[in-house]
Design a protein around this motif. Structure first.
Motif, PDB file in Angstrom:
ATOM      1  N   ILE A  81      -5.740  13.653   3.339  1.00 12.36           N
ATOM      2  CA  ILE A  81      -6.309  12.475   2.683  1.00 12.36           C
ATOM      3  C   ILE A  81      -5.260  11.824   1.797  1.00 12.36           C
ATOM      4  O   ILE A  81      -4.688  12.478   0.917  1.00 12.36           O
ATOM      5  CB  ILE A  81      -7.555  12.848   1.858  1.00 12.36           C
ATOM      6  CG1 ILE A  81      -8.675  13.314   2.795  1.00 12.36           C
ATOM      7  CG2 ILE A  81      -8.027  11.675   1.013  1.00 12.36           C
ATOM      8  CD1 ILE A  81      -9.932  13.744   2.095  1.00 12.36           C
ATOM      9  N   GLU A  82      -5.006  10.563   2.056  1.00 12.64           N
ATOM     10  CA  GLU A  82      -4.125   9.767   1.203  1.00 12.64           C
ATOM     11  C   GLU A  82      -4.978   8.720   0.503  1.00 12.64           C
ATOM     12  O   GLU A  82      -5.589   7.858   1.144  1.00 12.64           O
ATOM     13  CB  GLU A  82      -3.025   9.091   2.022  1.00 12.64           C
ATOM     14  CG  GLU A  82      -2.046   8.278   1.191  1.00 12.64           C
ATOM     15  CD  GLU A  82      -1.346   9.107   0.108  1.00 12.64           C
ATOM     16  OE1 GLU A  82      -1.140   8.580  -1.006  1.00 12.64           O
ATOM     17  OE2 GLU A  82      -1.028  10.289   0.378  1.00 12.64           O
ATOM     18  N   ALA A  83      -5.057   8.808  -0.825  1.00  6.83           N
ATOM     19  CA  ALA A  83      -5.961   7.961  -1.609  1.00  6.83           C
ATOM     20  C   ALA A  83      -5.176   6.911  -2.383  1.00  6.83           C
ATOM     21  O   ALA A  83      -4.182   7.218  -3.041  1.00  6.83           O
ATOM     22  CB  ALA A  83      -6.772   8.827  -2.571  1.00  6.83           C
ATOM     23  N   LYS A  84      -5.646   5.669  -2.299  1.00  6.17           N
ATOM     24  CA  LYS A  84      -5.053   4.568  -3.041  1.00  6.17           C
ATOM     25  C   LYS A  84      -6.143   3.843  -3.820  1.00  6.17           C
ATOM     26  O   LYS A  84      -7.302   3.801  -3.419  1.00  6.17           O
ATOM     27  CB  LYS A  84      -4.360   3.578  -2.093  1.00  6.17           C
ATOM     28  CG  LYS A  84      -3.201   4.168  -1.310  1.00  6.17           C
ATOM     29  CD  LYS A  84      -2.064   4.600  -2.229  1.00  6.17           C
ATOM     30  CE  LYS A  84      -0.883   5.151  -1.441  1.00  6.17           C
ATOM     31  NZ  LYS A  84       0.194   5.667  -2.329  1.00  6.17           N
ATOM     32  N   HIS A  85      -5.720   3.271  -4.941  1.00  9.85           N
ATOM     33  CA  HIS A  85      -6.651   2.454  -5.723  1.00  9.85           C
ATOM     34  C   HIS A  85      -6.074   1.053  -5.890  1.00  9.85           C
ATOM     35  O   HIS A  85      -6.439   0.134  -5.162  1.00  9.85           O
ATOM     36  CB  HIS A  85      -6.934   3.112  -7.067  1.00  9.85           C
ATOM     37  CG  HIS A  85      -7.879   2.340  -7.934  1.00  9.85           C
ATOM     38  ND1 HIS A  85      -8.834   1.483  -7.427  1.00  9.85           N
ATOM     39  CD2 HIS A  85      -8.031   2.280  -9.289  1.00  9.85           C
ATOM     40  CE1 HIS A  85      -9.518   0.935  -8.412  1.00  9.85           C
ATOM     41  NE2 HIS A  85      -9.045   1.400  -9.549  1.00  9.85           N
ATOM     42  N   LEU A  86      -5.137   0.892  -6.795  1.00 10.30           N
ATOM     43  CA  LEU A  86      -4.514  -0.414  -6.998  1.00 10.30           C
ATOM     44  C   LEU A  86      -3.095  -0.476  -6.445  1.00 10.30           C
ATOM     45  O   LEU A  86      -2.495  -1.548  -6.428  1.00 10.30           O
ATOM     46  CB  LEU A  86      -4.496  -0.758  -8.494  1.00 10.30           C
ATOM     47  CG  LEU A  86      -5.879  -0.838  -9.168  1.00 10.30           C
ATOM     48  CD1 LEU A  86      -5.734  -1.197 -10.637  1.00 10.30           C
ATOM     49  CD2 LEU A  86      -6.771  -1.851  -8.461  1.00 10.30           C
ATOM     50  N   SER A  87      -2.557   0.646  -6.016  1.00  8.49           N
ATOM     51  CA  SER A  87      -1.206   0.655  -5.463  1.00  8.49           C
ATOM     52  C   SER A  87      -1.271   0.557  -3.944  1.00  8.49           C
ATOM     53  O   SER A  87      -2.327   0.681  -3.332  1.00  8.49           O
ATOM     54  CB  SER A  87      -0.472   1.938  -5.878  1.00  8.49           C
ATOM     55  OG  SER A  87      -1.126   3.073  -5.334  1.00  8.49           O
ATOM     56  N   SER A  88      -0.114   0.323  -3.342  1.00  4.83           N
ATOM     57  CA  SER A  88      -0.031   0.200  -1.885  1.00  4.83           C
ATOM     58  C   SER A  88       0.640   1.445  -1.310  1.00  4.83           C
ATOM     59  O   SER A  88       1.186   2.278  -2.036  1.00  4.83           O
ATOM     60  CB  SER A  88       0.754  -1.053  -1.501  1.00  4.83           C
ATOM     61  OG  SER A  88       2.062  -0.998  -2.047  1.00  4.83           O
ATOM     62  N   PHE A  89       0.616   1.558   0.008  1.00  7.17           N
ATOM     63  CA  PHE A  89       1.279   2.677   0.674  1.00  7.17           C
ATOM     64  C   PHE A  89       2.795   2.469   0.636  1.00  7.17           C
ATOM     65  O   PHE A  89       3.284   1.341   0.729  1.00  7.17           O
ATOM     66  CB  PHE A  89       0.804   2.782   2.125  1.00  7.17           C
ATOM     67  CG  PHE A  89      -0.654   3.115   2.250  1.00  7.17           C
ATOM     68  CD1 PHE A  89      -1.089   4.431   2.199  1.00  7.17           C
ATOM     69  CD2 PHE A  89      -1.597   2.111   2.404  1.00  7.17           C
ATOM     70  CE1 PHE A  89      -2.439   4.741   2.311  1.00  7.17           C
ATOM     71  CE2 PHE A  89      -2.942   2.406   2.519  1.00  7.17           C
ATOM     72  CZ  PHE A  89      -3.365   3.721   2.462  1.00  7.17           C
ATOM     73  N   GLY A  90       3.510   3.591   0.481  1.00  7.69           N
ATOM     74  CA  GLY A  90       4.959   3.509   0.394  1.00  7.69           C
ATOM     75  C   GLY A  90       5.584   2.969   1.678  1.00  7.69           C
ATOM     76  O   GLY A  90       5.239   3.403   2.778  1.00  7.69           O
TER      77      GLY A  90
END
Length: 270
Positions: A84-93
């Protein structure tokens, strides 16, 4: 930490930190009734795990692969390896000259480790978008796009609300309610239709006007509906007030002009 965030005791720079959000949500799934909450979460991802496998499920927060790639969470449940890769206000690298993009690195690392453990690999991305942000995944290889799953934090809030509303005396209800309130505070709750927000049908009030009998500080005013009851009713006017042929019948006929041999009379019977 949930209580600290609900009471505003977390520094403002950390309020939107996705690591805290990930910790709060998945710690809940770890410690709350797994057959009720954790299983519901897995079912939404089409991961069907038997009930007897849930208590032995492992939650590995922020593991690290050999290339130093660090996903947010790995779930080992039944025969599944769920990254699981979780993001909120940031983007994927994004990819750089030194390393590939974050999702590709995590997918490859997780796939290899799942194979070494003899488990079926699943990749799940969680974001704060209301709809799937396809533009964030458009650059990925087709095989990764087709294999990965996407969900959002709003689906977690919906899951909690459905259980709290539809299950009689659910286990860990206070814990679930606090987490739901936290997601609501972070604006990570989906729109509730009006029949969900207001589902209680109240009887209509006996009157929508001022009530002289129940008003405590009304002064001399008792309400129009009571004040006008003492007045005599007004006489209704005739159906045709104007343009009656007999309106000028009592006036003597007076010739006021002659146009082309036609006399114009004022008064008299028309």
């Amino acid at each position: 930490m949930i209580q600290a965030e609900l009471r505003g005791k977390v520094p403002s720079r950390l309020e939107d930190a996705e690591d805290l959000l990930t910790s709060n949500v998945f710690s809940f799934f770890k410690y709350a009734d797994r057959k009720l909450y954790f299983k519901s979460f897995l079912n939404e991802l089409d991961i069907l795990a038997p009930d007897n496998s849930l208590k032995d499920a492992e939650f590995r927060f922020w593991p690290r692969y050999d290339d130093c790639t660090e996903p947010d969470l790995v779930l080992l449940v039944a025969g599944f390896y769920v990254l699981i890769e979780a993001k909120h206000l940031s983007s994927f690298g994004e990819a750089t000259a030194e390393k590939g993009c974050q999702i590709v690195r995590e997918f490859e690392g997780g796939l290899n480790e799942a194979a070494s453990l003899g488990k079926e690999f699943r990749y799940v991305a969680i974001t704060s978008h209301y709809n799937k942000p396809t533009h964030l995944f458009a650059h990925l290889p087709v095989e990764i796009r087709n294999a990965m799953r996407w969900t959002n934090w709003q689906s977690v809030a919906r899951l909690l609300l459905n259980i709290l509303e539809n299950v009689d005396s659910p286990a860990d209800a206070l814990f679930a309610e606090d987490l739901y309130n936290l997601l609501d505070k972070k604006k990570l709750r989906g729109f509730l239709p009006f029949n969900r927000i207001y589902h209680e049908n109240l009887p209509p009030p006996p009157t929508i006007f001022f009530s002289a009998q129940s008003a405590k500080y009304r002064g001399d005013f008792i309400g129009f509906q009571y004040a006008l009851q003492k007045e005599q009713p007004l006489d209704k006017p005739p159906l045709r007030l104007f343009y009656e042929r007999k309106f000028f019948s009592q006036m003597p006929a007076i010739c006021v002009g002659d146009v082309s041999g036609i006399k114009i009379l004022l008064g008299g019977t028309l």
